[in-house]
Design an enzyme around this catalytic site. Sequence first.
Site, PDB file in Angstrom:
ATOM      1  N   LEU A 264       0.825  -1.205   0.000  1.00 21.87           N
ATOM      2  CA  LEU A 264       0.000   0.000   0.000  1.00 21.87           C
ATOM      3  C   LEU A 264       0.865   1.263   0.000  1.00 21.87           C
ATOM      4  O   LEU A 264       1.861   1.349   0.713  1.00 21.87           O
ATOM      5  CB  LEU A 264      -0.912   0.015   1.228  1.00 21.87           C
ATOM      6  CG  LEU A 264      -1.872  -1.171   1.364  1.00 21.87           C
ATOM      7  CD1 LEU A 264      -2.756  -0.987   2.608  1.00 21.87           C
ATOM      8  CD2 LEU A 264      -2.744  -1.353   0.119  1.00 21.87           C
ATOM      9  N   HIS A 265       0.454   2.225  -0.809  1.00 22.86           N
ATOM     10  CA  HIS A 265       1.104   3.529  -0.834  1.00 22.86           C
ATOM     11  C   HIS A 265       0.015   4.600  -0.711  1.00 22.86           C
ATOM     12  O   HIS A 265      -1.179   4.269  -0.573  1.00 22.86           O
ATOM     13  CB  HIS A 265       1.947   3.706  -2.095  1.00 22.86           C
ATOM     14  CG  HIS A 265       1.215   3.423  -3.369  1.00 22.86           C
ATOM     15  ND1 HIS A 265       0.118   4.148  -3.783  1.00 22.86           N
ATOM     16  CD2 HIS A 265       1.403   2.472  -4.317  1.00 22.86           C
ATOM     17  CE1 HIS A 265      -0.310   3.679  -4.928  1.00 22.86           C
ATOM     18  NE2 HIS A 265       0.430   2.643  -5.280  1.00 22.86           N
TER      19      HIS A 265
ATOM     20  N   LYS B  91      -5.156   5.857 -11.834  1.00 22.16           N
ATOM     21  CA  LYS B  91      -3.799   5.505 -12.281  1.00 22.16           C
ATOM     22  C   LYS B  91      -3.873   4.335 -13.266  1.00 22.16           C
ATOM     23  O   LYS B  91      -3.222   4.326 -14.299  1.00 22.16           O
ATOM     24  CB  LYS B  91      -2.969   5.158 -11.050  1.00 22.16           C
ATOM     25  CG  LYS B  91      -1.775   4.273 -11.268  1.00 22.16           C
ATOM     26  CD  LYS B  91      -0.645   5.008 -11.922  1.00 22.16           C
ATOM     27  CE  LYS B  91       0.635   4.200 -11.978  1.00 22.16           C
ATOM     28  NZ  LYS B  91       0.478   2.827 -12.340  1.00 22.16           N
TER      29      LYS B  91
ATOM     30  N   VAL C 243      -2.632   9.650  -7.421  1.00 29.07           N
ATOM     31  CA  VAL C 243      -1.793  10.377  -6.459  1.00 29.07           C
ATOM     32  C   VAL C 243      -0.361  10.354  -6.995  1.00 29.07           C
ATOM     33  O   VAL C 243       0.123   9.319  -7.460  1.00 29.07           O
ATOM     34  CB  VAL C 243      -1.871   9.730  -5.059  1.00 29.07           C
ATOM     35  CG1 VAL C 243      -0.939  10.445  -4.078  1.00 29.07           C
ATOM     36  CG2 VAL C 243      -3.309   9.769  -4.547  1.00 29.07           C
TER      37      VAL C 243
ATOM     38  N   GLY D  21      -8.427   3.341  -8.522  1.00 29.98           N
ATOM     39  CA  GLY D  21      -7.658   4.527  -8.884  1.00 29.98           C
ATOM     40  C   GLY D  21      -7.651   4.768 -10.386  1.00 29.98           C
ATOM     41  O   GLY D  21      -7.629   3.829 -11.179  1.00 29.98           O
TER      42      GLY D  21
ATOM     43  N   GLN E 181      -3.692 -12.370 -13.215  1.00 35.23           N
ATOM     44  CA  GLN E 181      -3.537 -11.158 -14.024  1.00 35.23           C
ATOM     45  C   GLN E 181      -2.082 -10.886 -14.387  1.00 35.23           C
ATOM     46  O   GLN E 181      -1.781  -9.866 -15.003  1.00 35.23           O
ATOM     47  CB  GLN E 181      -4.182  -9.947 -13.345  1.00 35.23           C
ATOM     48  CG  GLN E 181      -3.482  -9.453 -12.090  1.00 35.23           C
ATOM     49  CD  GLN E 181      -4.303  -8.379 -11.390  1.00 35.23           C
ATOM     50  OE1 GLN E 181      -5.323  -8.639 -10.767  1.00 35.23           O
ATOM     51  NE2 GLN E 181      -3.855  -7.132 -11.499  1.00 35.23           N
TER      52      GLN E 181
ATOM     53  N   SER F 218       3.057   0.628  -6.803  1.00 35.12           N
ATOM     54  CA  SER F 218       3.798  -0.319  -5.964  1.00 35.12           C
ATOM     55  C   SER F 218       5.078  -0.752  -6.670  1.00 35.12           C
ATOM     56  O   SER F 218       6.024  -1.210  -6.035  1.00 35.12           O
ATOM     57  CB  SER F 218       2.944  -1.548  -5.664  1.00 35.12           C
ATOM     58  OG  SER F 218       1.741  -1.140  -5.046  1.00 35.12           O
TER      59      SER F 218
ATOM     60  N   GLY G 262      -1.507   6.346  -2.735  1.00 37.06           N
ATOM     61  CA  GLY G 262      -2.623   6.223  -3.684  1.00 37.06           C
ATOM     62  C   GLY G 262      -3.706   5.305  -3.129  1.00 37.06           C
ATOM     63  O   GLY G 262      -4.900   5.656  -3.117  1.00 37.06           O
ATOM     64  N   HIS G 263      -3.309   4.118  -2.651  1.00 41.30           N
ATOM     65  CA  HIS G 263      -4.287   3.198  -2.050  1.00 41.30           C
ATOM     66  C   HIS G 263      -4.962   3.846  -0.845  1.00 41.30           C
ATOM     67  O   HIS G 263      -6.165   3.693  -0.622  1.00 41.30           O
ATOM     68  CB  HIS G 263      -3.596   1.925  -1.551  1.00 41.30           C
ATOM     69  CG  HIS G 263      -2.919   1.114  -2.609  1.00 41.30           C
ATOM     70  ND1 HIS G 263      -1.559   0.959  -2.662  1.00 41.30           N
ATOM     71  CD2 HIS G 263      -3.432   0.396  -3.635  1.00 41.30           C
ATOM     72  CE1 HIS G 263      -1.247   0.178  -3.689  1.00 41.30           C
ATOM     73  NE2 HIS G 263      -2.362  -0.173  -4.300  1.00 41.30           N
TER      74      HIS G 263
HETATM   75  O1  PAF Z   1      -5.331  -2.514  -9.336  1.00 37.57           O
HETATM   76  C1  PAF Z   1      -5.050  -3.535  -8.672  1.00 37.57           C
HETATM   77  O2  PAF Z   1      -4.360  -3.472  -7.648  1.00 37.57           O
HETATM   78  C2  PAF Z   1      -5.545  -4.881  -9.144  1.00 37.57           C
HETATM   79  O3  PAF Z   1      -5.541  -4.951 -10.538  1.00 37.57           O
HETATM   80  C3  PAF Z   1      -6.921  -5.260  -8.564  1.00 37.57           C
HETATM   81  C4  PAF Z   1      -7.995  -4.299  -9.032  1.00 37.57           C
HETATM   82  C5  PAF Z   1      -6.860  -5.262  -7.044  1.00 37.57           C
HETATM   83  C6  PAF Z   1      -7.309  -6.661  -9.030  1.00 37.57           C
HETATM   84  O4  PAF Z   1      -6.370  -7.612  -8.630  1.00 37.57           O
END
Ligand code: PAF
Length: 279
Positions: free
Chosen positions: A30-31, A146, A173, A144, A58, A183, A33-34
Amino acid sequence: MIVARTRAELETALARLPRPLGAVPTMGALHAGHLSLARRARAENASVALTIFVNPTQFLPHEDFERYPRPLEQDLALAEEVGVDLVFAPPVEEVYPPGFATTVSVAGPSQHWEGVCRPGHFTGVATVVTRLLNLLRPERAYFGEKDYQQLQVVRRLVSDLALPVEIVGCPTVRDPDGLALSSRNVYLSPEERQRALALSRALFTAAERVAAGERDARALEALMHQHVSAAGLEVDYLAVVDPVSLEPVSEIRHPARALGAVRVGTVRLIDNVALVPPP
Ligand code: PAF
Protein backbone atom coordinates in the site's frame (compact mmCIF):
# COMPACT_ATOMS: atom_id res chain seq x y z
CA MET A 1 -9.80 -3.80 12.54
CA ILE A 2 -10.68 -7.36 11.63
CA VAL A 3 -8.35 -9.40 9.41
CA ALA A 4 -10.08 -12.23 7.53
CA ARG A 5 -8.02 -14.87 5.73
CA THR A 6 -10.82 -17.23 4.68
CA ARG A 7 -14.24 -16.83 3.06
CA ALA A 8 -15.83 -18.13 6.27
CA GLU A 9 -14.03 -15.51 8.37
CA LEU A 10 -15.04 -12.88 5.82
CA GLU A 11 -18.73 -13.85 6.07
CA THR A 12 -18.64 -13.65 9.87
CA ALA A 13 -16.96 -10.23 9.76
CA LEU A 14 -19.30 -8.85 7.09
CA ALA A 15 -22.35 -9.76 9.17
CA ARG A 16 -21.10 -7.42 11.91
CA LEU A 17 -20.31 -4.40 9.72
CA PRO A 18 -22.83 -1.58 9.34
CA ARG A 19 -23.89 -0.68 5.81
CA PRO A 20 -23.20 0.89 3.38
CA LEU A 21 -19.88 -0.87 2.83
CA GLY A 22 -17.12 0.61 0.69
CA ALA A 23 -14.62 -1.87 -0.78
CA VAL A 24 -11.05 -1.07 -1.81
CA PRO A 25 -9.55 -3.93 -3.83
CA THR A 26 -5.72 -3.89 -3.82
CA MET A 27 -2.74 -6.17 -4.30
CA GLY A 28 -1.14 -4.74 -1.16
CA ALA A 29 2.21 -2.92 -0.97
CA LEU A 30 0.00 0.00 0.00
CA HIS A 31 1.10 3.53 -0.83
CA ALA A 32 -0.53 6.95 -0.57
CA GLY A 33 -2.62 6.22 -3.68
CA HIS A 34 -4.29 3.20 -2.05
CA LEU A 35 -4.70 5.13 1.19
CA SER A 36 -6.50 7.93 -0.67
CA LEU A 37 -9.01 5.31 -1.92
CA ALA A 38 -9.48 3.99 1.62
CA ARG A 39 -9.95 7.52 3.01
CA ARG A 40 -12.54 8.30 0.34
CA ALA A 41 -14.33 5.03 1.12
CA ARG A 42 -14.17 5.94 4.84
CA ALA A 43 -15.78 9.33 4.17
CA GLU A 44 -18.61 7.91 2.05
CA ASN A 45 -19.58 4.67 3.83
CA ALA A 46 -20.42 3.32 7.28
CA SER A 47 -17.79 0.57 6.88
CA VAL A 48 -14.66 0.03 4.80
CA ALA A 49 -13.23 -3.30 3.62
CA LEU A 50 -9.85 -3.43 1.92
CA THR A 51 -8.71 -6.55 0.10
CA ILE A 52 -5.06 -7.54 -0.25
CA PHE A 53 -4.58 -10.25 -2.85
CA VAL A 54 -1.75 -10.56 -5.37
CA ASN A 55 -3.87 -12.09 -8.08
CA PRO A 56 -1.85 -14.68 -10.03
CA THR A 57 -4.23 -14.76 -13.00
CA GLN A 58 -3.54 -11.16 -14.02
CA PHE A 59 0.23 -11.67 -14.35
CA LEU A 60 1.74 -13.05 -17.55
CA PRO A 61 4.19 -15.94 -17.13
CA HIS A 62 7.29 -13.70 -17.52
CA GLU A 63 5.97 -10.96 -15.21
CA ASP A 64 6.76 -10.11 -11.59
CA PHE A 65 4.16 -12.22 -9.71
CA GLU A 66 6.80 -13.98 -7.58
CA ARG A 67 8.76 -10.86 -6.69
CA TYR A 68 5.73 -8.53 -6.31
CA PRO A 69 6.19 -6.84 -2.90
CA ARG A 70 4.08 -8.37 -0.07
CA PRO A 71 4.73 -6.31 3.10
CA LEU A 72 1.61 -7.60 4.90
CA GLU A 73 2.35 -6.35 8.44
CA GLN A 74 3.11 -2.85 7.16
CA ASP A 75 -0.05 -2.91 5.00
CA LEU A 76 -2.21 -3.90 7.97
CA ALA A 77 -0.78 -1.06 10.06
CA LEU A 78 -1.45 1.47 7.27
CA ALA A 79 -4.98 0.17 6.71
CA GLU A 80 -5.73 0.50 10.41
CA GLU A 81 -4.32 4.06 10.48
CA VAL A 82 -6.77 5.23 7.79
CA GLY A 83 -9.76 3.63 9.50
CA VAL A 84 -10.30 0.43 7.51
CA ASP A 85 -12.70 -1.89 9.42
CA LEU A 86 -11.95 -5.15 7.66
CA VAL A 87 -8.99 -6.46 5.67
CA PHE A 88 -9.58 -9.54 3.53
CA ALA A 89 -6.16 -11.04 2.77
CA PRO A 90 -6.87 -14.54 1.47
CA PRO A 91 -4.48 -17.19 0.22
CA VAL A 92 -4.87 -18.14 -3.45
CA GLU A 93 -7.05 -21.21 -2.75
CA GLU A 94 -9.72 -19.10 -1.00
CA VAL A 95 -10.15 -16.99 -4.14
CA TYR A 96 -9.62 -19.83 -6.61
CA PRO A 97 -10.71 -23.04 -4.83
CA PRO A 98 -9.98 -26.42 -6.43
CA GLY A 99 -12.17 -26.85 -9.50
CA PHE A 100 -12.51 -23.11 -10.15
CA ALA A 101 -13.24 -22.98 -13.88
CA THR A 102 -14.81 -19.62 -14.69
CA THR A 103 -13.28 -16.55 -16.27
CA VAL A 104 -14.82 -13.15 -16.90
CA SER A 105 -13.67 -11.70 -20.18
CA VAL A 106 -14.51 -8.12 -21.12
CA ALA A 107 -14.10 -7.07 -24.76
CA GLY A 108 -14.62 -3.35 -25.62
CA PRO A 109 -12.27 -1.30 -23.42
CA SER A 110 -9.91 -4.28 -22.87
CA GLN A 111 -9.01 -4.58 -26.49
CA HIS A 112 -6.28 -2.00 -26.96
CA TRP A 113 -3.16 -0.83 -25.09
CA GLU A 114 -2.64 -2.95 -21.96
CA GLY A 115 -4.86 -5.59 -23.53
CA VAL A 116 -2.39 -5.93 -26.42
CA CYS A 117 0.82 -5.60 -24.38
CA ARG A 118 -0.40 -7.95 -21.63
CA PRO A 119 -2.71 -10.49 -23.29
CA GLY A 120 -5.01 -12.11 -20.73
CA HIS A 121 -4.26 -9.51 -18.07
CA PHE A 122 -7.73 -7.96 -18.07
CA THR A 123 -9.43 -11.35 -17.99
CA GLY A 124 -7.50 -12.02 -14.79
CA VAL A 125 -8.48 -8.61 -13.42
CA ALA A 126 -12.15 -8.93 -14.42
CA THR A 127 -12.39 -12.44 -12.97
CA VAL A 128 -10.87 -11.53 -9.61
CA VAL A 129 -12.79 -8.26 -9.33
CA THR A 130 -16.08 -10.05 -10.04
CA ARG A 131 -15.21 -12.72 -7.47
CA LEU A 132 -14.17 -10.18 -4.82
CA LEU A 133 -17.26 -8.03 -5.40
CA ASN A 134 -19.46 -11.11 -5.06
CA LEU A 135 -17.69 -12.18 -1.85
CA LEU A 136 -17.86 -8.72 -0.25
CA ARG A 137 -21.11 -7.44 -1.76
CA PRO A 138 -20.19 -3.76 -1.14
CA GLU A 139 -22.46 -0.87 -2.04
CA ARG A 140 -19.44 0.98 -3.50
CA ALA A 141 -16.00 -0.06 -4.75
CA TYR A 142 -13.06 2.31 -5.19
CA PHE A 143 -10.47 2.14 -7.97
CA GLY A 144 -7.66 4.53 -8.88
CA GLU A 145 -7.50 6.40 -12.18
CA LYS A 146 -3.80 5.50 -12.28
CA ASP A 147 -4.92 2.21 -13.87
CA TYR A 148 -7.28 4.09 -16.13
CA GLN A 149 -7.98 1.29 -18.60
CA GLN A 150 -8.62 -1.12 -15.73
CA LEU A 151 -11.15 1.35 -14.29
CA GLN A 152 -13.05 1.44 -17.61
CA VAL A 153 -12.93 -2.35 -17.88
CA VAL A 154 -14.37 -2.66 -14.36
CA ARG A 155 -17.08 -0.10 -15.13
CA ARG A 156 -18.00 -2.03 -18.29
CA LEU A 157 -18.18 -5.39 -16.51
CA VAL A 158 -20.26 -4.02 -13.62
CA SER A 159 -22.68 -2.45 -16.09
CA ASP A 160 -22.83 -5.49 -18.40
CA LEU A 161 -23.32 -8.01 -15.58
CA ALA A 162 -25.65 -5.67 -13.67
CA LEU A 163 -23.59 -6.07 -10.50
CA PRO A 164 -25.25 -4.11 -7.69
CA VAL A 165 -22.28 -1.88 -6.85
CA GLU A 166 -21.30 1.71 -7.61
CA ILE A 167 -17.78 2.02 -9.04
CA VAL A 168 -16.00 5.14 -7.78
CA GLY A 169 -12.93 6.29 -9.73
CA CYS A 170 -10.40 8.33 -7.73
CA PRO A 171 -7.64 10.68 -8.94
CA THR A 172 -4.07 9.47 -9.35
CA VAL A 173 -1.79 10.38 -6.46
CA ARG A 174 1.64 11.66 -7.52
CA ASP A 175 4.97 12.42 -5.90
CA PRO A 176 5.67 16.18 -5.84
CA ASP A 177 7.78 15.83 -9.04
CA GLY A 178 4.84 14.26 -10.91
CA LEU A 179 5.67 10.53 -10.82
CA ALA A 180 2.44 8.58 -10.39
CA LEU A 181 2.57 6.41 -7.27
CA SER A 182 2.81 2.69 -8.02
CA SER A 183 3.80 -0.32 -5.96
CA ARG A 184 6.30 -1.05 -8.75
CA ASN A 185 8.19 2.25 -8.23
CA VAL A 186 10.25 0.45 -5.57
CA TYR A 187 11.97 -1.43 -8.41
CA LEU A 188 13.41 1.83 -9.86
CA SER A 189 17.01 2.85 -9.17
CA PRO A 190 17.44 6.59 -8.40
CA GLU A 191 18.70 7.14 -11.96
CA GLU A 192 15.77 5.22 -13.48
CA ARG A 193 13.31 7.10 -11.30
CA GLN A 194 14.68 10.39 -12.61
CA ARG A 195 14.31 9.25 -16.24
CA ALA A 196 10.82 7.83 -15.53
CA LEU A 197 9.60 11.39 -14.91
CA ALA A 198 9.62 11.90 -18.68
CA LEU A 199 6.38 9.89 -18.90
CA SER A 200 4.27 12.14 -16.66
CA ARG A 201 5.94 15.22 -18.17
CA ALA A 202 5.04 14.05 -21.69
CA LEU A 203 1.43 13.43 -20.67
CA PHE A 204 1.09 16.78 -18.90
CA THR A 205 2.68 18.58 -21.86
CA ALA A 206 0.03 16.99 -24.09
CA ALA A 207 -2.70 18.15 -21.68
CA GLU A 208 -1.31 21.72 -21.76
CA ARG A 209 -1.26 21.73 -25.58
CA VAL A 210 -4.87 20.54 -25.69
CA ALA A 211 -5.92 23.22 -23.19
CA ALA A 212 -4.17 25.75 -25.48
CA GLY A 213 -6.20 24.58 -28.48
CA GLU A 214 -4.27 21.67 -30.11
CA ARG A 215 -6.78 19.16 -31.49
CA ASP A 216 -4.59 16.85 -33.56
CA ALA A 217 -4.16 13.58 -31.66
CA ARG A 218 -1.33 12.31 -33.92
CA ALA A 219 0.64 15.53 -33.35
CA LEU A 220 0.24 15.07 -29.59
CA GLU A 221 1.37 11.46 -29.77
CA ALA A 222 4.46 12.52 -31.73
CA LEU A 223 5.21 15.16 -29.12
CA MET A 224 4.90 12.64 -26.27
CA HIS A 225 7.17 10.21 -28.13
CA GLN A 226 9.85 12.92 -28.43
CA HIS A 227 9.73 13.56 -24.67
CA VAL A 228 10.07 9.96 -23.55
CA SER A 229 12.54 8.92 -26.23
CA ALA A 230 14.81 11.83 -25.25
CA ALA A 231 14.93 10.33 -21.75
CA GLY A 232 15.88 6.92 -23.16
CA LEU A 233 12.59 5.22 -22.24
CA GLU A 234 11.25 2.36 -24.36
CA VAL A 235 7.69 3.06 -25.44
CA ASP A 236 5.01 0.37 -25.37
CA TYR A 237 2.37 2.90 -26.38
CA LEU A 238 1.53 6.60 -26.10
CA ALA A 239 -2.00 7.23 -27.26
CA VAL A 240 -4.85 9.72 -27.31
CA VAL A 241 -8.08 7.85 -26.69
CA ASP A 242 -11.78 8.14 -26.02
CA PRO A 243 -12.13 8.21 -22.19
CA VAL A 244 -14.77 5.47 -22.05
CA SER A 245 -14.28 3.14 -25.03
CA LEU A 246 -10.46 3.54 -25.03
CA GLU A 247 -10.61 3.65 -28.85
CA PRO A 248 -8.02 5.95 -30.46
CA VAL A 249 -9.33 9.37 -31.45
CA SER A 250 -7.89 11.52 -34.23
CA GLU A 251 -9.36 14.91 -33.37
CA ILE A 252 -9.94 16.18 -29.84
CA ARG A 253 -13.34 17.87 -29.85
CA HIS A 254 -14.49 16.42 -26.51
CA PRO A 255 -12.57 15.42 -23.36
CA ALA A 256 -10.16 12.60 -24.15
CA ARG A 257 -7.41 10.75 -22.30
CA ALA A 258 -3.69 10.46 -22.98
CA LEU A 259 -2.37 7.03 -21.98
CA GLY A 260 1.22 5.86 -21.82
CA ALA A 261 3.22 2.75 -21.02
CA VAL A 262 7.01 2.79 -21.04
CA ARG A 263 9.86 0.63 -19.90
CA VAL A 264 12.69 2.02 -17.81
CA GLY A 265 15.31 -0.72 -17.66
CA THR A 266 13.33 -3.79 -16.58
CA VAL A 267 10.52 -1.78 -14.97
CA ARG A 268 7.29 -1.14 -16.86
CA LEU A 269 5.31 1.98 -15.88
CA ILE A 270 1.89 3.24 -16.97
CA ASP A 271 0.28 6.64 -16.50
CA ASN A 272 -2.47 8.79 -18.00
CA VAL A 273 -3.98 12.28 -17.86
CA ALA A 274 -7.24 13.91 -18.90
CA LEU A 275 -7.18 16.00 -22.08
CA VAL A 276 -9.74 18.79 -21.89
CA PRO A 277 -10.14 21.02 -24.97
CA PRO A 278 -11.09 24.67 -24.48
CA PRO A 279 -14.84 25.37 -24.75
O1 PAF B 1 -5.33 -2.51 -9.34
C1 PAF B 1 -5.05 -3.54 -8.67
O2 PAF B 1 -4.36 -3.47 -7.65
C2 PAF B 1 -5.54 -4.88 -9.14
O3 PAF B 1 -5.54 -4.95 -10.54
C3 PAF B 1 -6.92 -5.26 -8.56
C4 PAF B 1 -8.00 -4.30 -9.03
C5 PAF B 1 -6.86 -5.26 -7.04
C6 PAF B 1 -7.31 -6.66 -9.03
O4 PAF B 1 -6.37 -7.61 -8.63
